[in-house]
Write a protein that holds these residues in place. Structure first.
Motif, PDB file in Angstrom:
ATOM      1  N   HIS A  96       0.686  -1.174   0.023  1.00 50.34           N
ATOM      2  CA  HIS A  96      -0.082  -0.045   0.129  1.00 50.34           C
ATOM      3  C   HIS A  96       0.982   1.353  -0.094  1.00 50.34           C
ATOM      4  N   HIS A  98       0.982   5.305  -2.047  1.00 53.80           N
ATOM      5  CA  HIS A  98       0.420   6.278  -2.964  1.00 53.80           C
ATOM      6  C   HIS A  98       1.446   6.991  -3.759  1.00 53.80           C
ATOM      7  N   HIS A 251      -9.279   1.665   1.178  1.00 59.22           N
ATOM      8  CA  HIS A 251      -8.895   1.967   2.724  1.00 59.22           C
ATOM      9  C   HIS A 251     -10.128   1.293   3.726  1.00 59.22           C
ATOM     10  N   HIS A 290      -4.908  -0.688   6.078  1.00 59.03           N
ATOM     11  CA  HIS A 290      -4.983   0.039   7.485  1.00 59.03           C
ATOM     12  C   HIS A 290      -5.820  -1.222   8.361  1.00 59.03           C
ATOM     13  N   ASP A 341       2.424   3.376   2.870  1.00 62.57           N
ATOM     14  CA  ASP A 341       1.446   4.384   2.818  1.00 62.57           C
ATOM     15  C   ASP A 341       2.098   5.751   2.591  1.00 62.57           C
TER      16      ASP A 341
HETATM   17 ZN   LIG Z   1      -3.562   4.994   1.764  1.00 57.05          ZN
END
Ligand SMILES: [Zn+2]
Ligand SMILES: Nc1nc2[nH]cnc2c(=O)[nH]1
Length: 470
Positions: A96, A98, A251, A290, A341
């Motif tokens: 994960h 971005h 998410h 998460h 993340d």
């Molecule tokens: Zn994220």
């Protein structure tokens, strides 16, 4: 601390080209200290340590592994690339991360929804400009490579041209990237919204262009239930049928305030996960980021579906989202892997995320799980490979796997260099690597046997020197 199993003493062979049939064209024999975790679950004693290991890589695939002397006897003529002086690890797997947020790492001091509004979303709007997006894609992929990440499930951009830029750059660099168009139709910023119909149309075009091309795959990516209406989630479900083998990522249960918003927006859903599950979006190719605040029911649904959770410890700490209940996930049978993340997370290093995962569990006290170095390496490599359906190809350095690898080679005199001079055993060495290792300690990264970092001179005597860049 569990014992350490040593690599097979005699060369283990995978069916395929070998010394007696004239070998293949592209065969390399690596000599290295190898640490990996070949098991299917992160276990305390799952570390495989091979002090003086010989790995034969034929066209990017590991065909032999064993004590170097034994392998060398079987391959007397092949060139030896001597990687000793460092430690060879499997390529890291980030489940994960971005793409649009690489330039806004470090936006500290805010909880999730404020951070999105003030830090992340304004930057994501900038990727409407394809030229800017290409620059961000280059920065992003460089960050992954130099941190030793060879496989990543990437949270894409809201703009199709920017997703094209990511896949174009990823193909050039050679990483294994699964990514997609991020879609939302409310509560973000107008410039980031799209419609369910446009999301489906743009998604289908991207799937046709990129899914299954080389090492690239597509992931259907609604940003999160807070910003995706029922119609948008239904559009995501329709896109899942556009091609076989598409992935899903979003998410889940990150922040208490976020969860309350989602519960108000979906009064008919049993819980946050239920908003995705109602559209068939929770399955064995789903990875949810998460899940810091899950219910027992949600853990049961995730386990039953074979879905995975990307645990992002540095992000959870930076945003104050909470302490991840790893024990509850494992007890419920939910597969967990690690994610950086970026940009709520504090960088690309899976070594750091492993250490942060250890800290979070320590802070949970009796509810936590004391993670061993073997756990951490599994979470940073094989756990991610298994979560992404690539466990038969990457995630460890066993026979039959593709040679996705990282050479960790601390700068002489650095604390890690000093610490690694006299480790008690392999587990102790690995503990020091997770405690002290940074991307600066990684000098060569391979994907499928190809060097993807700045081409280093792997000379015959084992010394590595970056090629002179003219
Ligand atoms: Zn994220
Ligand atoms: N950490 C994090 N959580 C999110 N939830 C929705 N979008 C995001 C994001 O960009 N980062």
């Amino acid at each position: 601390m569990g014992g350490v199993r040593h690599g097979a003493s005699s060369a283990t062979r995978r069916p395929g080209p070998g010394p007696d049939d004239g070998g293949g064209t592209n065969v390399t024999l690596y000599r290295a200290t190898v640490l990996d975790t070949p098991g299917d679950l992160p276990t305390a004693d799952g570390l495989r340590a091979s002090e003086d290991c010989g790995l034969v890589v034929h066209d990017g695939i590991i065909t032999f592994r064993g004590d170097f002397a034994g392998v060398r006897a079987a391959f007397p003529d092949e060139e030896v690339v001597d990687l000793r002086g460092g430690v060879l690890l499997p390529g890291f797997v980030d489940t994960h991360v971005h793409y649009p947020q690489v330039r806004v790492v470090g936006g500290l001091g805010m909880p999730l929804l404020d951070w999105l509004r003030e830090c992340a979303l304004p930057e994501e709007l900038s990727l409407a400009d394809p030229v800017y997006a290409h620059g961000v894609a280059r920065d992003f992929l460089s960050g992954l490579v130099h941190a030793g990440t060879t496989t990543a499930l990437v949270f894409g951009s809201h703009f199709a041209d920017a997703v094209d830029a990511l896949f174009t750059e990823a193909e050039t660099v050679g990483l294994r990237i699964t990514a997609g168009l991020v879609v939302s139709d409310r509560l973000l910023a107008p410039g980031l919204h799209t419609t369910p119909a446009a999301a489906l149309r743009d998604g289908e075009e991207l799937v046709a262009r990129w899914h299954g091309r080389g090492r690239l795959r597509y992931a259907v990516s609604p940003r999160f239930a807070l910003s995706a209406s029922e119609a948008m989630l239904e559009s995501c479900a329709a896109l899942m049928d556009a091609a076989p083998g598409l992935w899903f990522t979003s998410h889940l249960n990150e922040n208490v305030d976020e969860i309350e918003h989602v519960n108000r927006l979906f009064p008919g859903a049993a819980d946050y996960l239920g908003t995705y599950d109602a559209h068939g979006l929770v399955n064995a190719r789903s990875v949810l980021a998460h899940n810091v605040h899950p219910s027992a029911a949600e853990l049961g649904v995730l386990a039953g579906a074979g879905a995975a959770v990307a645990h992002c410890p540095s992000s959870n700490s930076a945003l104050g989202s909470g302490l991840f209940p790893l024990r509850d996930h494992l007890d419920a049978g939910v597969r967990v892997a690690l994610g950086t993340d970026v940009g709520a997370g504090t960088g690309f290093s899976l070594l750091k995320e492993g250490l942060q995962a250890y800290f979070v569990q320590q802070l949970l006290g009796p509810d936590g799980l004391t993670l061993t170095p073997a756990h951490l390496l599994h979470l940073a490599t094989r756990s991610g490979a298994l979560a992404l359906g690539l466990g038969d190809r990457v995630g460890d350095l066993g026979v039959g796997r593709e040679f996705d690898a990282v050479r960790l080679h601390p700068r002489p005199g650095s604390t890690l260099d000093v610490a690694l001079r006299h480790p008690k055993d392999a587990t102790d060495a690995l503990a020091k690597i997770f405690t002290l290792g940074t991307p600066a300690d990684i000098d060569v990264v391979w994907v499928a046997g190809q060097v993807v970092t700045a081409p280093a001179q792997l000379s015959r005597d084992g010394s590595l020197s970056p090629m002179e860049t003219t």
